[in-house]
Scaffold this active site. Structure first.
Site, PDB file in Angstrom:
ATOM      1  N   GLN A   1      -0.397   2.363  -5.914  1.00  0.00           N
ATOM      2  CA  GLN A   1      -1.818   2.688  -5.722  1.00  0.00           C
ATOM      3  C   GLN A   1      -2.679   2.315  -6.934  1.00  0.00           C
ATOM      4  O   GLN A   1      -3.799   1.845  -6.786  1.00  0.00           O
ATOM      5  CB  GLN A   1      -1.957   4.186  -5.448  1.00  0.00           C
ATOM      6  CG  GLN A   1      -2.968   4.479  -4.388  1.00  0.00           C
ATOM      7  CD  GLN A   1      -2.771   5.867  -3.794  1.00  0.00           C
ATOM      8  OE1 GLN A   1      -1.883   6.606  -4.206  1.00  0.00           O
ATOM      9  NE2 GLN A   1      -3.601   6.222  -2.843  1.00  0.00           N
TER      10      GLN A   1
ATOM     11  N   SER B   1      -8.283  -1.843  -2.811  1.00  0.00           N
ATOM     12  CA  SER B   1      -8.883  -0.509  -2.673  1.00  0.00           C
ATOM     13  C   SER B   1      -9.968  -0.286  -3.711  1.00  0.00           C
ATOM     14  O   SER B   1     -11.044   0.239  -3.376  1.00  0.00           O
ATOM     15  CB  SER B   1      -7.822   0.585  -2.834  1.00  0.00           C
ATOM     16  OG  SER B   1      -7.034   0.629  -1.695  1.00  0.00           O
TER      17      SER B   1
ATOM     18  N   ARG C   1       0.853  -1.189   0.000  1.00  0.00           N
ATOM     19  CA  ARG C   1       0.000   0.000   0.000  1.00  0.00           C
ATOM     20  C   ARG C   1       0.884   1.232   0.000  1.00  0.00           C
ATOM     21  O   ARG C   1       0.978   1.965   0.971  1.00  0.00           O
ATOM     22  CB  ARG C   1      -0.913  -0.034   1.218  1.00  0.00           C
ATOM     23  CG  ARG C   1      -1.636  -1.347   1.295  1.00  0.00           C
ATOM     24  CD  ARG C   1      -2.877  -1.253   2.066  1.00  0.00           C
ATOM     25  NE  ARG C   1      -4.004  -1.265   1.156  1.00  0.00           N
ATOM     26  CZ  ARG C   1      -5.258  -1.340   1.544  1.00  0.00           C
ATOM     27  NH1 ARG C   1      -5.547  -1.374   2.812  1.00  0.00           N
ATOM     28  NH2 ARG C   1      -6.227  -1.361   0.669  1.00  0.00           N
TER      29      ARG C   1
ATOM     30  N   TYR D   1      -2.565  -0.464   7.318  1.00  0.00           N
ATOM     31  CA  TYR D   1      -3.605  -1.331   7.880  1.00  0.00           C
ATOM     32  C   TYR D   1      -3.794  -1.043   9.361  1.00  0.00           C
ATOM     33  O   TYR D   1      -2.917  -0.493  10.012  1.00  0.00           O
ATOM     34  CB  TYR D   1      -3.220  -2.808   7.691  1.00  0.00           C
ATOM     35  CG  TYR D   1      -3.275  -3.232   6.259  1.00  0.00           C
ATOM     36  CD1 TYR D   1      -4.490  -3.468   5.631  1.00  0.00           C
ATOM     37  CD2 TYR D   1      -2.114  -3.371   5.508  1.00  0.00           C
ATOM     38  CE1 TYR D   1      -4.551  -3.833   4.303  1.00  0.00           C
ATOM     39  CE2 TYR D   1      -2.162  -3.743   4.178  1.00  0.00           C
ATOM     40  CZ  TYR D   1      -3.385  -3.974   3.587  1.00  0.00           C
ATOM     41  OH  TYR D   1      -3.451  -4.336   2.275  1.00  0.00           O
TER      42      TYR D   1
ATOM     43  N   ASP E   1      -3.818  -1.304  -6.880  1.00  0.00           N
ATOM     44  CA  ASP E   1      -4.386  -1.784  -5.621  1.00  0.00           C
ATOM     45  C   ASP E   1      -5.833  -2.258  -5.791  1.00  0.00           C
ATOM     46  O   ASP E   1      -6.789  -1.485  -5.651  1.00  0.00           O
ATOM     47  CB  ASP E   1      -4.291  -0.657  -4.573  1.00  0.00           C
ATOM     48  CG  ASP E   1      -4.693  -1.124  -3.192  1.00  0.00           C
ATOM     49  OD1 ASP E   1      -5.254  -2.224  -3.058  1.00  0.00           O
ATOM     50  OD2 ASP E   1      -4.454  -0.373  -2.228  1.00  0.00           O
TER      51      ASP E   1
HETATM   52  P1  NAD Z   1      -9.361  -2.701   5.970  1.00  0.00           P
HETATM   53  O1  NAD Z   1     -10.385  -3.144   4.972  1.00  0.00           O
HETATM   54  O2  NAD Z   1      -8.334  -3.683   6.403  1.00  0.00           O
HETATM   55  O3  NAD Z   1     -10.137  -2.175   7.276  1.00  0.00           O
HETATM   56  C1  NAD Z   1     -11.213  -1.276   7.180  1.00  0.00           C
HETATM   57  C2  NAD Z   1     -11.136  -0.249   8.269  1.00  0.00           C
HETATM   58  O4  NAD Z   1     -11.485  -0.835   9.529  1.00  0.00           O
HETATM   59  C3  NAD Z   1      -9.764   0.379   8.463  1.00  0.00           C
HETATM   60  O5  NAD Z   1      -9.848   1.776   8.284  1.00  0.00           O
HETATM   61  C4  NAD Z   1      -9.402   0.010   9.893  1.00  0.00           C
HETATM   62  O6  NAD Z   1      -8.631   1.007  10.527  1.00  0.00           O
HETATM   63  C5  NAD Z   1     -10.765  -0.131  10.512  1.00  0.00           C
HETATM   64  N1  NAD Z   1     -10.823  -0.846  11.813  1.00  0.00           N
HETATM   65  C6  NAD Z   1     -10.136  -1.926  12.256  1.00  0.00           C
HETATM   66  N2  NAD Z   1     -10.492  -2.235  13.518  1.00  0.00           N
HETATM   67  C7  NAD Z   1     -11.447  -1.349  13.880  1.00  0.00           C
HETATM   68  C8  NAD Z   1     -12.220  -1.157  15.064  1.00  0.00           C
HETATM   69  N3  NAD Z   1     -12.076  -1.912  16.144  1.00  0.00           N
HETATM   70  N4  NAD Z   1     -13.098  -0.132  15.060  1.00  0.00           N
HETATM   71  C9  NAD Z   1     -13.266   0.682  13.992  1.00  0.00           C
HETATM   72  N5  NAD Z   1     -12.562   0.540  12.856  1.00  0.00           N
HETATM   73  C10 NAD Z   1     -11.665  -0.457  12.801  1.00  0.00           C
HETATM   74  O7  NAD Z   1      -8.576  -1.415   5.477  1.00  0.00           O
HETATM   75  P2  NAD Z   1      -8.641  -0.602   4.108  1.00  0.00           P
HETATM   76  O8  NAD Z   1      -9.906   0.129   4.037  1.00  0.00           O
HETATM   77  O9  NAD Z   1      -8.320  -1.538   2.978  1.00  0.00           O
HETATM   78  O10 NAD Z   1      -7.424   0.397   4.261  1.00  0.00           O
HETATM   79  C11 NAD Z   1      -7.263   1.181   5.383  1.00  0.00           C
HETATM   80  C12 NAD Z   1      -6.396   2.393   5.054  1.00  0.00           C
HETATM   81  O11 NAD Z   1      -5.174   2.032   4.418  1.00  0.00           O
HETATM   82  C13 NAD Z   1      -6.993   3.387   4.075  1.00  0.00           C
HETATM   83  O12 NAD Z   1      -7.968   4.203   4.551  1.00  0.00           O
HETATM   84  C14 NAD Z   1      -5.746   4.152   3.681  1.00  0.00           C
HETATM   85  O13 NAD Z   1      -5.422   5.114   4.620  1.00  0.00           O
HETATM   86  C15 NAD Z   1      -4.716   3.099   3.673  1.00  0.00           C
HETATM   87  N6  NAD Z   1      -4.465   2.714   2.267  1.00  0.00           N
HETATM   88  C16 NAD Z   1      -3.388   3.248   1.654  1.00  0.00           C
HETATM   89  C17 NAD Z   1      -3.147   2.933   0.319  1.00  0.00           C
HETATM   90  C18 NAD Z   1      -1.982   3.501  -0.387  1.00  0.00           C
HETATM   91  O14 NAD Z   1      -1.322   4.345   0.127  1.00  0.00           O
HETATM   92  N7  NAD Z   1      -1.701   3.008  -1.578  1.00  0.00           N
HETATM   93  C19 NAD Z   1      -3.992   2.071  -0.356  1.00  0.00           C
HETATM   94  C20 NAD Z   1      -5.098   1.559   0.318  1.00  0.00           C
HETATM   95  C21 NAD Z   1      -5.314   1.887   1.629  1.00  0.00           C
END
Ligand code: NAD
Length: 360
Positions: free
Chosen positions: A124, A130, A119, A225, A127
């Site tokens: 990006q 995402s 990530r 994550y 991905d």
């Molecule tokens: P995910 O599907 O693994 O998790 C979904 C969300 O659940 C996350 O935001 C996590 O923090 C949240 N979560 C976990 N436990 C929790 C709890 N107890 N209560 C409430 N929320 C909880 O994650 P995702 O959506 O695939 O990605 C998360 C983050 O990663 C994105 O928002 C972004 O900031 C980052 N990301 C970066 C890139 C990049 O830079 N290329 C790409 C994708 C995602």
């Protein structure tokens, strides 16, 4: 060099859309697709033919392609008939099932798992997690409206004033943020929970309220994550979720911790006390769900609350989901294939992370 696209056995999507043909051509790849592969995504065989693909049998795709692409992994027997040194691109989620690595090492092929792309800013555009999560977040809100007997925006009519619907989002990652944006566009009042420090600003920038639970474990260094939270934190969070859930009409649950069971945030007691007619869409269903009654791939009603347990909602948007999936794959192939020759150069961090099994 031939790239072959398989028909999905369980999905409506297809991994490569006809619109990607030109870029594959520029890479020097001959294009082959299993007959009927794009039908459920709205892409006929004729459309693929017009775009330079030939359609053929599944067996022919598996046995003659140098690069094979599918969304869901194929069976062991199909892995066994792929050409030696072929590159097979799919999604194996080895962080959920480590045994898959041993299984794959039995075959003389190179396996790319797109869910292992790091990530980073550079990766990006490749991905897949995402792009699919973003569509799922949007669709989750629309799904909720299907089971909800009310409307989202506040409306003043001659017959009376209708208050806005209250939507609670659990997990403000990619899916959660898209769900917030969608629910806001429909006129709902939205609030969200997340454990990551970066989430607060993102939630607020979309005009939603961020509900903070003190004492989250630091997630910096976890590659974007979330990290596992302490039982004490989760207890505190469940109490606050309950307090807010009783005032909500819709919950979109997306909270996940990669490689672990999803945290339980909505308890039996919470659901028993929620307003009848409320709807929960649990996108975390495939990893255990965020709600006590969630059943994967099932819709259940308990105490008048409908709980939709479906994590693959991007598949219900099969046209756009296939196009984005395809774009992600093309962006990856562009760092691997040049002039009809593939080079899985492990000095490239992206290739190194995604290459989960090597031909030997
Ligand atoms: P995910 O599907 O693994 O998790 C979904 C969300 O659940 C996350 O935001 C996590 O923090 C949240 N979560 C976990 N436990 C929790 C709890 N107890 N209560 C409430 N929320 C909880 O994650 P995702 O959506 O695939 O990605 C998360 C983050 O990663 C994105 O928002 C972004 O900031 C980052 N990301 C970066 C890139 C990049 O830079 N290329 C790409 C994708 C995602």
């Amino acid at each position: 060099m031939v790239i072959g696209i398989l028909k999905e056995q369980y999905f409506n999507r297809v991994s490569i859309a006809p619109s990607s043909s030109k870029k594959l051509d520029v890479m020097g790849l001959t294009r082959m697709i299993e007959k009927g592969a794009g039908e459920k995504a709205g892409f006929s065989d004729e459309l693929y033919h017009e775009n330079g693909f030939t359609s053929t049998s599944r067996e022919s795709v598996l046995t003659t392609s140098d690069i094979i692409v599918s969304i869901a992994p194929v069976t062991d027997s199909e892995l066994g008939i792929m050409k030696k040194d072929a590159i097979y691109i799919s999604m194996f989620a080895p962080y959920q099932n480590a045994a898959v690595l041993d299984q794959l090492s039995n075959y003389p092929i190179n396996v790319i798992s797109m869910d292992m792309i790091p990530r980073t800013t550079l990766a990006q555009s490749m991905d897949i997690l995402s792009s699919m999560a973003s569509l799922a977040g949007y669709k989750a809100v629309l799904k909720a409206t299907d089971y909800y007997n009310n409307m989202f925006p506040m409306m003043m009519t001659a017959a009376g004033t209708i208050p806005p619907t209250k939507v609670m989002i659990l997990g403000a990652g990619v899916a959660g943020l898209q769900a917030i944006a969608t629910a806001k566009r429909l006129g709902a009042v939205v609030e969200a929970f997340d454990t990551r420090t970066a989430a607060k600003e993102e939630v607020m920038s979309l005009g939603a309220n961020f509900v903070e639970v003190e004492g989250a474990t630091d997630d910096r260094g976890a590659g974007g994550y979330a990290v596992q939270q302490s039982e004490e934190y989760l207890e505190k969070q469940r109490a606050l979720v309950q307090e807010r859930a009783l005032k909500s009409n819709i919950i979109i649950a997306t909270a996940q911790v990669r490689g672990r069971k999803a945290p339980l945030l909505v308890t039996e007691d919470t659901i028993k006390n929620m307003k009848p007619g409320s709807v929960i869409v649990d996108l975390a269903a495939s990893t255990g769900g965020n709600c006590a009654f969630t059943e994967n791939n099932k819709i259940i009603v308990t105490n008048g609350v409908t709980i939709v347990g479906n994590s693959d909602l991007s598949d219900e948007l099969s046209g756009v989901a296939s196009t984005l999936f395809s774009n992600n794959i093309i962006n990856f192939l562009q760092i691997v294939v040049k002039d009809g020759v593939a080079n899985l150069n492990e000095e490239n961090e992206i290739i190194k992370s995604a290459l989960i099994s090597k031909s030997n």
